[in-house]
Design an enzyme around this catalytic site. Sequence first.
Site, PDB file in Angstrom:
ATOM      1  N   PRO A  97      47.495  70.043  43.408  1.00 12.31           N
ATOM      2  CA  PRO A  97      46.505  70.562  44.363  1.00 12.31           C
ATOM      3  C   PRO A  97      45.130  70.658  43.715  1.00 12.31           C
ATOM      4  O   PRO A  97      45.002  71.088  42.572  1.00 12.31           O
ATOM      5  CB  PRO A  97      47.043  71.950  44.707  1.00 12.31           C
ATOM      6  N   CYS A  98      44.111  70.237  44.429  1.00 13.58           N
ATOM      7  CA  CYS A  98      42.737  70.266  43.913  1.00 13.58           C
ATOM      8  C   CYS A  98      41.818  70.899  44.930  1.00 13.58           C
ATOM      9  O   CYS A  98      40.930  70.242  45.474  1.00 13.58           O
ATOM     10  CB  CYS A  98      42.273  68.856  43.562  1.00 13.58           C
ATOM     11  N   GLN A  99      42.010  72.153  45.196  1.00 12.79           N
ATOM     12  CA  GLN A  99      41.225  72.866  46.210  1.00 12.79           C
ATOM     13  C   GLN A  99      39.714  72.763  45.986  1.00 12.79           C
ATOM     14  O   GLN A  99      38.967  72.604  46.945  1.00 12.79           O
ATOM     15  CB  GLN A  99      41.652  74.328  46.259  1.00 12.79           C
ATOM     16  N   PRO A 100      39.221  72.842  44.730  1.00 15.46           N
ATOM     17  CA  PRO A 100      37.766  72.780  44.574  1.00 15.46           C
ATOM     18  C   PRO A 100      37.160  71.453  45.005  1.00 15.46           C
ATOM     19  O   PRO A 100      35.976  71.373  45.286  1.00 15.46           O
ATOM     20  CB  PRO A 100      37.577  72.983  43.058  1.00 15.46           C
ATOM     21  N   PHE A 101      37.964  70.384  45.036  1.00 16.41           N
ATOM     22  CA  PHE A 101      37.438  69.066  45.345  1.00 16.41           C
ATOM     23  C   PHE A 101      37.710  68.652  46.776  1.00 16.41           C
ATOM     24  O   PHE A 101      37.211  67.638  47.241  1.00 16.41           O
ATOM     25  CB  PHE A 101      38.067  68.016  44.425  1.00 16.41           C
TER      26      PHE A 101
END
Length: 361
Positions: free
Chosen positions: A83-87
């Site tokens: 998971p890459c929530q900031p991107f």
Amino acid sequence: MNDQLPNIAAVDLFCGVGGLTHGLVRSGIDVRAGVDLDPHCKYPFEANNKAPFIERDVNDLTSSELEPYLNSGKYSLLAGCAPCQPFSTYSQGGRSKKRGLDWQLVLKFGALVSDLQPDLVTMENVAQLAGHDVFADFLKHLDGYSINWSVVDCTKIGVPQSRKRLVLMASKLGSAGLTLESQFTPSVRTVRQEISKLPPISAGEQHEKDPLHIAPSLSDMNMRRMKASKPGGTWRDWSPELIAACHRKTTGATYPSVYGRMEWDAPSPTITTQCFGFGNGRFGHPTQDRAISLREAAMLQTFPRGYKFLPKGDRVLFNRLGRLIGNAVPVRLGEAIGTALTQHVRSVESGDSTEHSGVLF
């Protein structure tokens, strides 16, 4: 070339409900385990895939825990979608539990690769990741691997959905055949081809034979908006009294792709965690006066029509299931990756030494 599929044992990190796993299994890869911290993923993962679900935060995993699974085949594959929530444009919801910055999970994935040295690695992620330093740091963990990666337009491989994702494949065996180009399809798959055979339902209705074929109810105003919406159109097509106050403002005028219907003969928009809501995107059914059902969302993510997401009798919760479906890797994308990897191994075994560039396409 030998027609027998190579014996590849895989572990799927951040497995969710099993989209990537199911695709890999379809391609002939033996997924031995899936890992995710979300307990709601356990039932769908295990009910549809012959592999155990390990409920763990990947940050807490050690390489020694994964070794027995990976060592059970002739070749080993470590796969995952950190998971890459900031991107990402969309929130990862409950997956933020017990975590700091999500990009640390990409580096944890890389550290596990460094420790385990699997024969094969694949990572699927948001397209934006490629422009960040953490991706370059991840690549450093792949020293000694042949690497191919690109941002993939999923419509090119048979996903009936406008979705662009970064796909990386890496191999210690060489670069022969390490490409997704063989998985391109000659035509784009459409919404009509994927969901038109499902029985009609109304807003607020649940089909008696498929609990997942359920659409949320609509307010009187949203029903009026729905009836005024055209497939592929926007709220700008409505009469003034139907337009929301926020869209009348200058800042709201730049968001035309909400409160819209899908088109039958085109791919759907990106299926997100909020795909069940008419006001959250172009998620209106092409002809029925409702948002798409959870089953339709899952099928647009290329899950089989009979894929099980809930134990019999469990209550359908839109936010939870929308999150699980929207966060999933499309099954067809997983299958394309798995097929490319099996073809790569067979190319290596047959002695094909053809080299390929470091970019897929």
